[in-house]
Design an enzyme around this catalytic site. Sequence first.
Site, PDB file in Angstrom:
ATOM      1  N   LYS A 247       1.936  -1.604   4.548  1.00 51.56           N
ATOM      2  CA  LYS A 247       1.483   0.065   4.576  1.00 51.56           C
ATOM      3  C   LYS A 247       2.337   0.303   5.125  1.00 51.56           C
ATOM      4  O   LYS A 247       2.381   1.150   6.770  1.00 51.56           O
ATOM      5  CB  LYS A 247       0.030  -0.166   5.101  1.00 51.56           C
ATOM      6  CG  LYS A 247      -0.748   1.154   4.355  1.00 51.56           C
ATOM      7  CD  LYS A 247      -0.252   2.045   5.655  1.00 51.56           C
ATOM      8  CE  LYS A 247      -1.177   2.295   7.153  1.00 51.56           C
ATOM      9  NZ  LYS A 247      -1.722   3.376   8.159  1.00 51.56           N
TER      10      LYS A 247
ATOM     11  N   HIS B 162       5.528 -14.523   4.649  1.00 60.27           N
ATOM     12  CA  HIS B 162       3.370 -14.454   4.267  1.00 60.27           C
ATOM     13  C   HIS B 162       2.542 -14.526   5.558  1.00 60.27           C
ATOM     14  O   HIS B 162       3.096 -14.549   7.172  1.00 60.27           O
ATOM     15  CB  HIS B 162       3.426 -16.599   3.848  1.00 60.27           C
ATOM     16  CG  HIS B 162       4.304 -17.555   5.164  1.00 60.27           C
ATOM     17  ND1 HIS B 162       5.559 -18.403   3.647  1.00 60.27           N
ATOM     18  CD2 HIS B 162       4.629 -17.551   6.245  1.00 60.27           C
ATOM     19  CE1 HIS B 162       5.834 -18.643   4.979  1.00 60.27           C
ATOM     20  NE2 HIS B 162       5.411 -18.712   6.274  1.00 60.27           N
TER      21      HIS B 162
ATOM     22  N   ASN C  83      -1.789  -0.954  14.538  1.00 60.85           N
ATOM     23  CA  ASN C  83      -1.210   0.313  14.938  1.00 60.85           C
ATOM     24  C   ASN C  83      -2.505   0.482  14.871  1.00 60.85           C
ATOM     25  O   ASN C  83      -2.350   1.954  15.526  1.00 60.85           O
ATOM     26  CB  ASN C  83      -0.754   0.534  13.057  1.00 60.85           C
ATOM     27  CG  ASN C  83      -1.807   0.517  12.234  1.00 60.85           C
ATOM     28  OD1 ASN C  83      -1.964  -1.147  12.097  1.00 60.85           O
ATOM     29  ND2 ASN C  83      -1.571   0.650  10.916  1.00 60.85           N
TER      30      ASN C  83
ATOM     31  N   ASN D  55      13.411 -11.355  10.405  1.00 62.42           N
ATOM     32  CA  ASN D  55      13.238 -12.571   9.711  1.00 62.42           C
ATOM     33  C   ASN D  55      11.790 -11.974  10.595  1.00 62.42           C
ATOM     34  O   ASN D  55      11.552 -12.407  11.703  1.00 62.42           O
ATOM     35  CB  ASN D  55      13.681 -13.931  10.275  1.00 62.42           C
ATOM     36  CG  ASN D  55      13.309 -15.144   9.669  1.00 62.42           C
ATOM     37  OD1 ASN D  55      11.319 -15.056   9.835  1.00 62.42           O
ATOM     38  ND2 ASN D  55      13.301 -15.305   8.380  1.00 62.42           N
TER      39      ASN D  55
ATOM     40  N   ARG E  61       0.801  -1.114   0.576  1.00 63.89           N
ATOM     41  CA  ARG E  61       0.406  -0.143  -0.309  1.00 63.89           C
ATOM     42  C   ARG E  61       0.490   1.738  -0.248  1.00 63.89           C
ATOM     43  O   ARG E  61       2.306   0.811  -0.469  1.00 63.89           O
ATOM     44  CB  ARG E  61      -0.981  -0.205   0.601  1.00 63.89           C
ATOM     45  CG  ARG E  61      -1.755  -0.869   0.921  1.00 63.89           C
ATOM     46  CD  ARG E  61      -2.562  -1.470   2.131  1.00 63.89           C
ATOM     47  NE  ARG E  61      -3.062  -0.202   2.792  1.00 63.89           N
ATOM     48  CZ  ARG E  61      -3.379  -0.048   3.914  1.00 63.89           C
ATOM     49  NH1 ARG E  61      -3.963  -1.420   4.630  1.00 63.89           N
ATOM     50  NH2 ARG E  61      -4.180   0.867   4.844  1.00 63.89           N
TER      51      ARG E  61
END
Length: 397
Positions: free
Chosen positions: A258, A270, A293, A284, A240
Amino acid sequence: MKDLSINGVILRTRSKTLGELGDVTVMGKTLTEWVADALNAPYKTVDALPVIDMCEKLRAAVDRNKTYTVILYCDAPLVPATAVRAAVEKLKAEGGSTLALPRGLVMRTDYLFNVDSLYIQDPVAKDAGEYTAVTDGESLSRITEIIRNRIVRYHVTNGVRITDAKNTYIDCDAVIGKNVVIEPYNFIKGKSIIKDNAVILPGNYIENCIIGSGARIDSSRLYNSFVGAGTRVGPFAYLRPDTVIGENCRIGDFVEIKSSIIGDGSKVSHLTYIGDAELGKDCNVGCGVVFANYDGKNKYRSVVGNRVFIGSNANIVAPVNIADFAFIAAGSTITKAVPSHALAIARARQSVIPDWQGNAYAPPSAYGAPSARPVVFDDGIIDGSATAYKKSDDSNG
């Protein structure tokens, strides 16, 4: 470089089915902008009024000190700049006052100020080659295909390897480097930049993004983002706006990012959401991690240092800082700062109740009922009809 020696005028027209034709967008530009490219000169727009004297409107739109004026309709986006220049040169050579075009007019500017009236006819130019006009959805589709093919040919000529030209859509302002491979069913929109040797695998939508050299994008959606050199994105990733991915990163399937920064060499493989966060180098991030958030009113940022390991199904509740080399245990919900080199665990200890009679899925009666003994927890007897309670010895749980 725009030709400042001529006046440009673009006549606005309407269609019953498409509305204001000049505002219709084709391959990244409005029809008005395509015609303006052909003019290659400063221009003003004027409503086309075929049955009304246009003198006053045109006089108000031009600079009388410029010798020539070129008038084009906004609905003829295929007209090349070479055709406009040729028309001006022809008028100069012939020494006339006006030169009619299939969808426009070239004139000496002083002619406009010396005539009493001027009616600009609206000729039908559905199939007039370079001057073909957009009149409805069908003609718009045909013209869009012509422009799309022109753009594809331009990139192929300049060293881009497009494996299926019929199923590749590239907006006119996109910049693509040499030896870039673009496979079928890709949409490269807006002012995207794809640098040398990148590979755009099938099925991407890339809008206003910068894709670094040697990056690979696979079946993903990218908006207003930056992808560093050598980074792999997808399949089925979603970047995004305001996302920055460093070099040699791995953004895997069903990852959504985002307004975040991902440092060089980090991997988010994933099923993860990262929003409003900054990750350092060589991190990682495990499967199912969520950066929480938003508290329902405000959004907050989290900062993660270098070489941080975030285990699967962890929740990072912003605002929180995780320092370099920290390790977040799988299944943890992190709400406080984690210092460098620390292991953070935030989850309940596992409890095991063997032969539990409350199991509706596999009731004990079907497999032999165990002896009933009270289950005792730290705060007393919880279920007198259940069987024995056993606490796990897993000290890390």
